[in-house]
Design an enzyme around this catalytic site. Structure first.
Site, short mmCIF file in Angstrom:
data_model
loop_
_atom_site.label_atom_id
_atom_site.label_comp_id
_atom_site.label_asym_id
_atom_site.label_seq_id
_atom_site.Cartn_x
_atom_site.Cartn_y
_atom_site.Cartn_z
N SER A 213 -70.35 32.61 82.72
CA SER A 213 -71.65 32.21 82.20
C SER A 213 -72.76 33.20 82.53
O SER A 213 -73.71 33.34 81.77
CB SER A 213 -72.03 30.82 82.72
OG SER A 213 -71.11 29.85 82.25
N HIS B 191 -76.73 30.82 85.75
CA HIS B 191 -77.09 30.96 84.34
C HIS B 191 -78.47 31.60 84.21
O HIS B 191 -78.68 32.53 83.41
CB HIS B 191 -77.09 29.59 83.65
CG HIS B 191 -75.73 28.98 83.55
ND1 HIS B 191 -75.45 27.94 82.69
CD2 HIS B 191 -74.56 29.26 84.19
CE1 HIS B 191 -74.18 27.60 82.81
NE2 HIS B 191 -73.63 28.39 83.72
#
Length: 280
Positions: A163, A230
């Protein structure tokens, strides 16, 4: 550029001799055909990086199903082996490969599927326009930034998933639109699409971390695909995007933006490295 040359380029593109997927539009003012430089996707050289890293992640996940998981492969989620040499562990920071190799490890099919879809939908066009080296730099910046930065905010973290790199690609997509807004169509909608994708994934991640009772085993195992990773991946991708992506129509403020991005990225990375070496 004269009309004959534009028409010649158009005929080459349409016959497959020039670029693949190049978009040409009629300019209402003079009737000539315009080449949107920031939307010319070329398969020469081929986009080997995104295809390669995606294939590696899929193969490693399939391999992990063959017996390297801590429990039944049909369970939700699939918990990787915490002692694997490729997961990122904040207590093993001297093993430098872990800062990158954790992207190969995913906790389940849905985790892998989302990352693969975004990598292909966002990463492939970027790579076909800006080249494999630039996209590799952006992706790696997000991956390394996520692992370095997460350690600052979370102690004893075990990080998995691609991610960080995926969010770097999403943010670099936004940087590309900002840099080349005049050389692409519907740039604002592309930014909105990137925000929707990131927001949907973040909401799903927060739900899984705090409300999904099926994931109690994963929480207790200290594994994380945290939203902090993220966010840091996105910031790294945005700044690196401003630094390395092509600017097809440089403007007076382009250099200012470039220098701001360089100073921001370098200073942040130096701080993160210092923290991990001296205080981590």
């Amino acid at each position: 550029m004269g009309a004959p040359k534009l028409l010649d380029e158009l005929s080459k593109a349409e016959s497959g001799q020039a670029t693949v997927g190049a978009r040409y539009r009629i300019k209402e003012e003079d009737g000539s055909r315009r080449v949107y430089q920031a939307e010319q996707c070329s398969c020469v050289p081929p986009p080997v990086f995104i295809l390669g890293i995606t294939l590696l992640e899929i193969l490693f996940f399939v391999y992990s199903l063959s017996g390297s998981c801590d429990r039944d492969r049909n369970a939700i989620p699939i918990i990787p082996n915490r002692d694997s040499i490729v997961v990122y562990r904040s207590d093993k920071k001297r093993e430098l490969w872990r800062f990158v190799c954790y992207v190969l490890v995913h906790e389940g099919w849905m985790h892998l599927f989302f990352n693969m879809v975004v990598q292909l939908l966002i990463g492939l066009p970027l790579e076909m326009i800006h080249g494999s080296v630039r996209v590799c730099i952006v992706y790696t910046a997000g991956v390394v930034g996520a692992s370095l930065g997460t350690t600052i905010f979370l102690q004893n973290v075990v990080l998995i998933g691609a991610s960080g790199g995926v969010y770097a690609l999403l943010a670099a997509h936004v940087a590309d639109v900002i840099l080349n807004y005049s050389e692409m169509e519907l740039g604002f909608l592309k930014i909105i699409a990137a925000i929707i994708i990131a927001s949907t994934d973040t909401v799903a991640l927060l739900w899984n971390q705090y409300f999904d009772v099926r994931r109690s085993d994963l929480k207790s195992s200290s594994f994380s695909q945290t939203y902090i990773a993220h966010l840091i991946g996105a910031v790294s991708g945005l700044t690196m995007g401003f630094i390395v992506l092509k600017n097809f129509q440089p403007s007076p403020h382009s250099k200012v933006v470039w220098w701001l991005a360089v100073v921001s990225y370098v200073s942040s990375m130096l701080f993160a490295i210092w923290w991990n070496v001296d205080l981590g």
